[in-house]
Design a protein around this motif. Sequence first.
Motif, PDB file in Angstrom:
ATOM      1  N   LEU A 242       0.848  -1.186   0.000  1.00 47.73           N
ATOM      2  CA  LEU A 242       0.000   0.000   0.000  1.00 47.73           C
ATOM      3  C   LEU A 242       0.889   1.242   0.000  1.00 47.73           C
ATOM      4  O   LEU A 242       1.850   1.321   0.770  1.00 47.73           O
ATOM      5  N   HIS A 243       0.579   2.193  -0.868  1.00 46.70           N
ATOM      6  CA  HIS A 243       1.277   3.472  -0.907  1.00 46.70           C
ATOM      7  C   HIS A 243       0.308   4.556  -0.450  1.00 46.70           C
ATOM      8  O   HIS A 243      -0.748   4.752  -1.058  1.00 46.70           O
ATOM      9  N   PHE A 244       0.649   5.248   0.610  1.00 45.18           N
ATOM     10  CA  PHE A 244      -0.220   6.285   1.169  1.00 45.18           C
ATOM     11  C   PHE A 244       0.197   7.638   0.609  1.00 45.18           C
ATOM     12  O   PHE A 244       1.355   8.044   0.732  1.00 45.18           O
ATOM     13  N   ILE A 245      -0.769   8.323  -0.019  1.00 49.25           N
ATOM     14  CA  ILE A 245      -0.460   9.598  -0.661  1.00 49.25           C
ATOM     15  C   ILE A 245      -1.282  10.730  -0.030  1.00 49.25           C
ATOM     16  O   ILE A 245      -2.335  10.492   0.564  1.00 49.25           O
ATOM     17  N   ASN A 246      -0.753  11.947  -0.158  1.00 45.25           N
ATOM     18  CA  ASN A 246      -1.421  13.185   0.301  1.00 45.25           C
ATOM     19  C   ASN A 246      -1.650  13.225   1.804  1.00 45.25           C
ATOM     20  O   ASN A 246      -2.492  13.997   2.286  1.00 45.25           O
ATOM     21  N   GLU A 247      -0.902  12.433   2.544  1.00 43.11           N
ATOM     22  CA  GLU A 247      -1.074  12.430   4.004  1.00 43.11           C
ATOM     23  C   GLU A 247      -0.687  13.774   4.612  1.00 43.11           C
ATOM     24  O   GLU A 247      -1.403  14.313   5.465  1.00 43.11           O
ATOM     25  N   ASP A 248       0.447  14.327   4.184  1.00 44.34           N
ATOM     26  CA  ASP A 248       0.926  15.591   4.761  1.00 44.34           C
ATOM     27  C   ASP A 248      -0.001  16.754   4.444  1.00 44.34           C
ATOM     28  O   ASP A 248      -0.043  17.738   5.195  1.00 44.34           O
ATOM     29  N   ALA A 249      -0.734  16.652   3.332  1.00 43.92           N
ATOM     30  CA  ALA A 249      -1.628  17.741   2.928  1.00 43.92           C
ATOM     31  C   ALA A 249      -3.018  17.628   3.539  1.00 43.92           C
ATOM     32  O   ALA A 249      -3.845  18.529   3.392  1.00 43.92           O
ATOM     33  N   SER A 250      -3.287  16.552   4.238  1.00 49.62           N
ATOM     34  CA  SER A 250      -4.616  16.337   4.816  1.00 49.62           C
ATOM     35  C   SER A 250      -4.792  17.170   6.080  1.00 49.62           C
ATOM     36  O   SER A 250      -3.815  17.598   6.696  1.00 49.62           O
ATOM     37  N   PRO A 251      -6.052  17.417   6.505  1.00 53.53           N
ATOM     38  CA  PRO A 251      -6.281  18.131   7.770  1.00 53.53           C
ATOM     39  C   PRO A 251      -5.588  17.452   8.948  1.00 53.53           C
ATOM     40  O   PRO A 251      -5.029  18.122   9.814  1.00 53.53           O
ATOM     41  N   ALA A 252      -5.601  16.121   8.957  1.00 57.54           N
ATOM     42  CA  ALA A 252      -4.935  15.404  10.050  1.00 57.54           C
ATOM     43  C   ALA A 252      -3.422  15.554   9.962  1.00 57.54           C
ATOM     44  O   ALA A 252      -2.731  15.706  10.971  1.00 57.54           O
ATOM     45  N   GLY A 253      -2.898  15.530   8.750  1.00 55.52           N
ATOM     46  CA  GLY A 253      -1.463  15.634   8.562  1.00 55.52           C
ATOM     47  C   GLY A 253      -0.913  17.004   8.896  1.00 55.52           C
ATOM     48  O   GLY A 253       0.250  17.144   9.293  1.00 55.52           O
ATOM     49  N   LYS A 254      -1.735  18.024   8.753  1.00 60.37           N
ATOM     50  CA  LYS A 254      -1.306  19.396   9.052  1.00 60.37           C
ATOM     51  C   LYS A 254      -1.396  19.727  10.537  1.00 60.37           C
ATOM     52  O   LYS A 254      -0.789  20.699  10.994  1.00 60.37           O
ATOM     53  N   ALA A 255      -2.160  18.942  11.277  1.00 57.58           N
ATOM     54  CA  ALA A 255      -2.358  19.223  12.700  1.00 57.58           C
ATOM     55  C   ALA A 255      -1.189  18.672  13.504  1.00 57.58           C
ATOM     56  O   ALA A 255      -0.785  17.515  13.333  1.00 57.58           O
ATOM     57  N   ALA A 256      -0.672  19.502  14.384  1.00 60.60           N
ATOM     58  CA  ALA A 256       0.508  19.098  15.162  1.00 60.60           C
ATOM     59  C   ALA A 256       0.183  18.057  16.220  1.00 60.60           C
ATOM     60  O   ALA A 256       1.057  17.305  16.642  1.00 60.60           O
ATOM     61  N   ASP A 257      -1.065  18.009  16.667  1.00 61.52           N
ATOM     62  CA  ASP A 257      -1.405  17.114  17.769  1.00 61.52           C
ATOM     63  C   ASP A 257      -2.171  15.876  17.309  1.00 61.52           C
ATOM     64  O   ASP A 257      -2.872  15.247  18.087  1.00 61.52           O
ATOM     65  N   VAL A 258      -2.048  15.527  16.023  1.00 65.30           N
ATOM     66  CA  VAL A 258      -2.722  14.338  15.495  1.00 65.30           C
ATOM     67  C   VAL A 258      -1.675  13.320  15.061  1.00 65.30           C
ATOM     68  O   VAL A 258      -0.713  13.654  14.372  1.00 65.30           O
ATOM     69  N   VAL A 259      -1.875  12.103  15.486  1.00 59.63           N
ATOM     70  CA  VAL A 259      -0.987  11.009  15.091  1.00 59.63           C
ATOM     71  C   VAL A 259      -1.715  10.126  14.085  1.00 59.63           C
ATOM     72  O   VAL A 259      -2.834   9.683  14.338  1.00 59.63           O
ATOM     73  N   ILE A 260      -1.065   9.891  12.925  1.00 56.88           N
ATOM     74  CA  ILE A 260      -1.632   9.035  11.885  1.00 56.88           C
ATOM     75  C   ILE A 260      -0.876   7.713  11.904  1.00 56.88           C
ATOM     76  O   ILE A 260       0.343   7.681  11.739  1.00 56.88           O
ATOM     77  N   THR A 261      -1.596   6.635  12.112  1.00 56.41           N
ATOM     78  CA  THR A 261      -0.957   5.316  12.149  1.00 56.41           C
ATOM     79  C   THR A 261      -1.424   4.481  10.965  1.00 56.41           C
ATOM     80  O   THR A 261      -2.610   4.483  10.618  1.00 56.41           O
ATOM     81  N   HIS A 262      -0.473   3.778  10.354  1.00 54.91           N
ATOM     82  CA  HIS A 262      -0.768   2.846   9.262  1.00 54.91           C
ATOM     83  C   HIS A 262      -0.867   1.455   9.865  1.00 54.91           C
ATOM     84  O   HIS A 262       0.140   0.859  10.238  1.00 54.91           O
ATOM     85  N   GLU A 263      -2.072   0.950   9.987  1.00 51.12           N
ATOM     86  CA  GLU A 263      -2.286  -0.359  10.593  1.00 51.12           C
ATOM     87  C   GLU A 263      -1.858  -1.488   9.655  1.00 51.12           C
ATOM     88  O   GLU A 263      -1.479  -2.568  10.103  1.00 51.12           O
TER      89      GLU A 263
END
Length: 214
Positions: free
Chosen positions: A109-130
């Motif tokens: 799986l290739h995850f794209i546009n993560e940094d540009a997402s609302p979650a990716g821009k928020a400093a206090d949000v952690v994005i985990t790839h399960e």
Amino acid sequence: MAITHEIKVQRREDEGKGASRRLRHAGEVPAVVYGGDLKPVSIKLSHNDVWLASQHEWFYASILELSLNGEIQKVLLRDMQRHPFKQQIMHLDFQRVNENEAIRTAVPLHFINEDASPAGKAADVVITHELNEVTVTCLPGNLPEFIEVDLGSLALGDIVHLSQIKLPEGVEIPELALGADHDVAVVVAKHGRVEAEPAGDEDSAAAPAPKADE
């Protein structure tokens, strides 16, 4: 459409541990090709070629074309044995594929546009790839080297499930046919702030130490 990669191989006549050991000392990797209507065939490959190929994602999830004196057999890598501490590949297993028969294999799986997402821009949000790969079924000609997961709209609290992955035409995820319990999370966006540990019992901490008997 699947992308294929050609790898040159040679047939090997000698088998057994001693023969395999000699091949490795000579800079080659023993391997076997099996499956389909043909008998298993013992082959050997250049270790340098295999090592370079093994650094690429496609080596593990693409249709490989094994070229034996110009004769091509289409295969999937099914097993790789590595040395426990050396940078050395010890043995490979390849399975022949039939263009008209569905195959089952894992695809990255290739995850794209993560940094540009609302979650990716928020400093206090952690994005985990399960999950970093998913098992699919398809005809060999439809096998993708990878599947993109667009996270451009991912926000705090969102969960991307297996059923939400956009699949290429002709590709299916067999796990989803087993029921809703198998529609597992692929990506989770959650709050990254850690709550402070509760303080100790302030009353007992503030209480004066008992005085010694006079």
